[in-house]
Write a protein that holds these residues in place. Structure first.
Motif, PDB file in Angstrom:
ATOM      1  N   VAL A 135      47.363  46.445  70.488  1.00 51.03           N
ATOM      2  CA  VAL A 135      48.393  44.786  70.632  1.00 51.03           C
ATOM      3  C   VAL A 135      47.200  44.008  69.357  1.00 51.03           C
ATOM      4  O   VAL A 135      47.692  43.014  68.850  1.00 51.03           O
ATOM      5  CB  VAL A 135      46.653  44.619  72.209  1.00 51.03           C
ATOM      6  N   TYR A 136      45.647  44.838  68.481  1.00 48.93           N
ATOM      7  CA  TYR A 136      45.233  44.088  67.924  1.00 48.93           C
ATOM      8  C   TYR A 136      46.314  44.136  66.791  1.00 48.93           C
ATOM      9  O   TYR A 136      46.424  43.138  65.402  1.00 48.93           O
ATOM     10  CB  TYR A 136      43.640  44.374  67.750  1.00 48.93           C
ATOM     11  N   ALA A 137      46.956  45.316  66.182  1.00 55.32           N
ATOM     12  CA  ALA A 137      47.588  45.156  64.612  1.00 55.32           C
ATOM     13  C   ALA A 137      49.169  44.194  65.326  1.00 55.32           C
ATOM     14  O   ALA A 137      49.523  43.653  64.785  1.00 55.32           O
ATOM     15  CB  ALA A 137      48.295  46.856  65.181  1.00 55.32           C
ATOM     16  N   ALA A 138      48.987  43.962  66.620  1.00 57.12           N
ATOM     17  CA  ALA A 138      50.833  43.066  67.564  1.00 57.12           C
ATOM     18  C   ALA A 138      50.598  40.963  66.396  1.00 57.12           C
ATOM     19  O   ALA A 138      50.642  41.058  66.236  1.00 57.12           O
ATOM     20  CB  ALA A 138      51.177  42.972  68.552  1.00 57.12           C
ATOM     21  N   LEU A 139      48.761  41.579  67.123  1.00 56.96           N
ATOM     22  CA  LEU A 139      48.559  40.057  66.312  1.00 56.96           C
ATOM     23  C   LEU A 139      48.416  39.859  65.371  1.00 56.96           C
ATOM     24  O   LEU A 139      48.270  39.075  64.762  1.00 56.96           O
ATOM     25  CB  LEU A 139      46.617  39.687  67.362  1.00 56.96           C
ATOM     26  N   ALA A 140      47.894  41.296  64.759  1.00 58.65           N
ATOM     27  CA  ALA A 140      47.578  40.552  63.068  1.00 58.65           C
ATOM     28  C   ALA A 140      48.183  40.310  62.472  1.00 58.65           C
ATOM     29  O   ALA A 140      48.890  39.778  61.391  1.00 58.65           O
ATOM     30  CB  ALA A 140      46.801  42.085  62.245  1.00 58.65           C
ATOM     31  N   PHE A 141      49.993  41.434  62.690  1.00 59.58           N
ATOM     32  CA  PHE A 141      51.396  41.300  62.336  1.00 59.58           C
ATOM     33  C   PHE A 141      51.616  39.674  61.795  1.00 59.58           C
ATOM     34  O   PHE A 141      51.863  39.254  62.053  1.00 59.58           O
ATOM     35  CB  PHE A 141      52.326  42.174  63.182  1.00 59.58           C
TER      36      PHE A 141
END
Length: 107
Positions: A58-64
């Motif tokens: 989830v955090y990777a998606a938000l960072a992306f």
């Protein structure tokens, strides 16, 4: 034990979900995560639990998203415009039926 790095959380594959960035191994797009988090107000924990994702996914998606914000926002706006155009060109059968009933004085 292999260590998963940030770039291994997000995949872009032509032909899968329209080539949009998505959580690796899932059909859940970065756009989905952004909508759930930014527009619907769900926290990362809720998203991870509801869709059986890791918090790091989830955090990777938000960072992306924040790294590619203009591009993803533009894509979401195009999707919304497409949906509105479909709604405009395809009238609701239910609405038509309700209007017909109202004209005929039916309950």
């Amino acid at each position: 034990m292999a260590i998963k790095s940030l770039d291994q959380h997000i995949e872009i594959t032509p032909g899968i979900v329209g080539g949009k960035p998505r959580i690796a191994g899932h059909r859940i797009t970065v756009e989905n995560i952004v909508i759930w988090h930014e527009r619907m107000g769900k926290c990362a924990d809720e998203i991870a639990a509801e869709y059986e994702l890791s918090l790091s996914d989830v955090y990777a998606a938000l960072a992306f998203y924040f790294d590619h914000r203009a591009e993803i926002d533009r894509s979401m706006e195009e999707n919304e415009a497409f949906v509105e155009e479909l709604r405009r060109r395809t009238p609701s059968k239910l609405l038509e039926k309700l209007q017909l009933q109202a004209q005929n004085g039916e309950d």
